[in-house]
Design a protein around this motif. Structure first.
Motif, PDB file in Angstrom:
ATOM      1  N   THR A 440       0.830  -1.214   0.000  1.00 24.60           N
ATOM      2  CA  THR A 440       0.000   0.000   0.000  1.00 24.60           C
ATOM      3  C   THR A 440       0.866   1.267   0.000  1.00 24.60           C
ATOM      4  OG1 THR A 440      -1.762  -1.162   1.191  1.00 24.60           O
ATOM      5  CG2 THR A 440      -1.794   1.241   1.252  1.00 24.60           C
ATOM      6  N   ASP A 441       1.899   1.267   0.829  1.00 26.42           N
ATOM      7  CA  ASP A 441       2.774   2.441   0.902  1.00 26.42           C
ATOM      8  C   ASP A 441       3.527   2.654  -0.410  1.00 26.42           C
ATOM      9  OD1 ASP A 441       1.929   2.762   3.491  1.00 26.42           O
ATOM     10  OD2 ASP A 441       3.687   1.793   4.391  1.00 26.42           O
ATOM     11  N   ALA A 444       1.199   3.871  -3.237  1.00 26.43           N
ATOM     12  CA  ALA A 444       0.867   5.296  -3.104  1.00 26.43           C
ATOM     13  C   ALA A 444       2.041   6.160  -3.529  1.00 26.43           C
ATOM     14  CB  ALA A 444       0.471   5.592  -1.656  1.00 26.43           C
ATOM     15  N   ARG A 448       2.002   8.558  -6.937  1.00 29.48           N
ATOM     16  CA  ARG A 448       2.262   9.995  -6.821  1.00 29.48           C
ATOM     17  C   ARG A 448       3.372  10.412  -7.775  1.00 29.48           C
ATOM     18  NH1 ARG A 448       1.678   9.168  -1.179  1.00 29.48           N
ATOM     19  NH2 ARG A 448       3.968   9.057  -0.977  1.00 29.48           N
ATOM     20  N   THR A 455      -5.397   4.873  -6.871  1.00 25.29           N
ATOM     21  CA  THR A 455      -4.566   3.685  -6.994  1.00 25.29           C
ATOM     22  C   THR A 455      -5.343   2.477  -7.458  1.00 25.29           C
ATOM     23  OG1 THR A 455      -4.966   2.991  -4.722  1.00 25.29           O
ATOM     24  CG2 THR A 455      -3.143   4.499  -5.095  1.00 25.29           C
ATOM     25  N   ASP A 458      -7.796   0.019  -3.332  1.00 23.75           N
ATOM     26  CA  ASP A 458      -8.484   0.086  -2.060  1.00 23.75           C
ATOM     27  C   ASP A 458      -9.306  -1.160  -1.776  1.00 23.75           C
ATOM     28  OD1 ASP A 458      -7.402   2.576  -1.709  1.00 23.75           O
ATOM     29  OD2 ASP A 458      -9.132   3.637  -2.554  1.00 23.75           O
TER      30      ASP A 458
END
Length: 599
Positions: A440-441, A444, A448, A455, A458
């Motif tokens: 997830t990190d 993201a 970006r 993304t 979710d």
């Protein structure tokens, strides 16, 4: 409590024969090794198929973890029960029951229509797998002396390696073959299990011990509840609820309370599921700790290898299975060769130390893995892990079996397997949570960088690379590659802890027999001087009375001690030259002393 013993010879061996030959042992182990093959196959065949299965059943990263964890948890919870039953009743019957349970679970898994049904079916599979993995070690210990067991433990490791390598390959081929479908990943093991049942019935013959069976079901329930609650917290924390939340405040203390209640129950149970007295043995304690941490590293990290190869590197399920060959090849060679060397030399600790060290180094190096890491680097790192596991897993069990009573082989072997499976279940859940957070990190961060705000991750579902545009596909592959490297790096300290525990295990020479050691008889008091002088025989020493116990197959019965009469014996033989001279000298000395003392 009465015990009825029915000792049957192994295939090809006579009841009165000595230790079984190599051929006779292999015949007796054939069905057992087939059962082990099925057990390992069920765990590995699904690894490469899971991304496809979860895509079809709309499962996400947490479902990926629980499809694996449910089997490990059931295996963990039932392993001590199987081990205790092995000490109380027919081992052969137990293996056959475990195979039947496995077949039922496999059939239900193939018929699953949603993730919940699949997890439940995998739990049933895990109960059968727990029996097969625990009983394989117990039966080998009952048939083969510790000094010779290293060789056959190597064969068991080889079967483990073959099942591990063939599982992902078979699963990949099944998934890649459209007319079969992923459901055949579960059906394919059924005929092998049926064959194992037939072979076991014909070739495996063991002593049957019949006595009242008393299982500590309360202890088993408590330990299962404690572990399950802990795993649910690890799996859902950070996703379904925050780490600092009321759910955490309930689950963590609840798991600790259940664990303490388990220890209390085990300390008072007449037949505990995990006898706490075993841990007074230093080797058992250290080997158990090492098995726990090896399980965390091995299951926790290796389960995500297929996901790394398929998502981070874009390979097919079949290709992903082929890419794990270096690890499986190292495991196969190390387990086989180390077993033979241990049998020849009797030295085993050096392999434990070297194996744990290589596992630690291998996982630390795998921590550098990224989506674009050269494959030959990964192959070398995986080979180190495989060699280390091959020298560690079976020999930890061997070290424990060599230091406990024959009557405790089932319980002690299953205890080691229990903590290894427990470590695996915790490892899969914990490292799966780490992987999910890291993905997830990194997603993201990557989105970006390319200016994408949504993304699409979710939902928690695994990505379908073929359906993604090129820039997004690159970000997803990089995210999963970097996250997988982090998982391997987190697993390395657990392997290091196993290495430290192994260092403190004291090496004990391997026994050459499965017979219980008989204490030496207490020597009789020296005969009185007057009796010796008069040529009387010393008092006879009574032989110790040893209760009859079932003799493990392949171990020759010790010759019965000769009966010794306790009645006074008449010495009919004439004294020899030296005895006559000694008695005459004694009489002359007595006469001179009497004359000297005469007034």
């Amino acid at each position: 409590m009465t015990t009825a013993t029915e000792a049957r010879p192994a295939a090809g061996a006579s009841p009165t024969a000595g230790p079984m030959s190599h051929r006779e042992i292999l015949e007796a182990l054939t069905g057992l090794l087939l059962g082990m093959f099925v057990a390992i196959l069920s765990s590995t065949i699904v690894t490469n198929a899971l991304p496809t299965i979860l895509t079809d059943l709309n499962g996400g990263e947490s479902a990926y973890t629980w499809v694996v964890t449910s089997t490990l948890l059931a295996t963990t919870a039932t392993t001590p029960i199987w081990g205790k039953l092995a000490d109380l009743t027919s081992k052969k019957t137990l293996v056959q029951i475990a195979l039947v349970i496995y077949v039922a679970g496999s059939a239900l898994a193939g018929l699953s229509q949603n993730i919940g049904e699949l997890i439940a079916a995998r739990t049933i599979q895990g109960i059968g797998v727990g029996g097969l993995t625990a009983l394989a070690q117990v039966i080998m210990a009952a048939m083969i002396a510790p000094r010779e067991r290293g060789r056959y433990s190597g064969y068991l490791g080889a079967v483990f390696a073959v099942a591990t390598v063939s599982g992902p390959l078979i699963g990949g081929v099944i998934v890649d073959t459209s007319w079969l479908g992923w459901r055949w990943c579960f059906y394919v093991g059924v005929p092998v299990a049926a064959l194992a049942l037939v072979v076991l019935q014909k070739t495996l013959h063991l002593p049957v011990v019949k006595r009242k069976v008393k299982i500590d079901y309360l202890g088993a329930t408590l330990v299962t509840a404690a572990v399950s609650l802990l795993l649910i917290w690890v799996s859902l924390g950070g996703n379904e609820f925050a780490w600092a939340s009321w759910q955490t405040a309930l689950m963590v203390p609840g798991a600790l309370v259940l664990g303490l209640l388990f220890v209390l129950v085990e300390s008072r149970a007449s037949e505990p599921i995990i006898p706490l007295a075993l841990f007074r043995n230093r080797t058992v304690t250290l080997a158990t700790v090492a098995s726990l941490f090896v399980g965390v590293a091995m299951f926790g990290a290796s389960v995500f290898l297929s996901q790394y190869f398929q998502i981070a590197r874009g390979n097919s399920p079949t290709a992903s299975g082929l890419m794990t060959l270096p690890m499986i090849g190292g495991l196969f060679l190390a387990s086989t060769l180390s077993g033979k060397i241990i049998t020849a030399t009797g030295k085993w600790k050096r392999f434990l130390v070297a194996g744990a060290f290589l596992v630690t180094v291998g996982f630390a190096l795998m921590g550098t893995a990224r989506a674009d890491t050269p494959y030959w680097h990964l192959a070398l790192f995986m080979a180190l892990i495989g060699v280390g596991l091959g020298m560690t897993m079976q020999n930890l069990v061997l070290a424990v079996q060599n230091t406990v009573k024959v009557s405790e082989l089932g319980t002690s072997s299953s205890t080691v397997a229990f903590f290894r499976s427990l470590g695996g279940a915790v490892g899969v859940s914990a490292l799966g949570a780490v992987l999910g957070h890291k993905v997830t990190d990194y997603l993201a961060e990557g989105f970006r960088a390319i200016g994408v705000t949504s993304t699409g991750g979710d939902s928690g579902s695994l990505p379908d690379l073929d359906a993604l545009p090129a820039p997004v596909r690159t970000v997803v592959m990089d995210a999963y590659g970097h996250a997988a490297g982090d998982v391997f790096l987190v697993a390395a300290p657990f392997a290091l802890l196993a290495f430290v525990a192994v260092l403190f295990i004291r090496e004990v020479a391997l026994r050459t027999s499965n017979a219980e050691p008989v204490p030496a008889p207490t020597p009789a008091a020296p005969a009185a001087a007057s009796e010796v002088e008069n040529g009387a025989d010393p008092a006879p020493v009574r032989a110790p009375i040893v209760a009859d116990e079932p003799r493990p197959v392949g171990v020759a019965a010790a010759p019965a001690p000769a009966a010794v009469s306790t009645l006074p014996r008449r010495t009919s033989r004439r004294p020899g030259r030296h005895e006559a001279g000694r008695h005459e000298a004694t009489r002359r000395g007595a006469r001179r002393k009497a004359e000297h003392d005469r007034p």
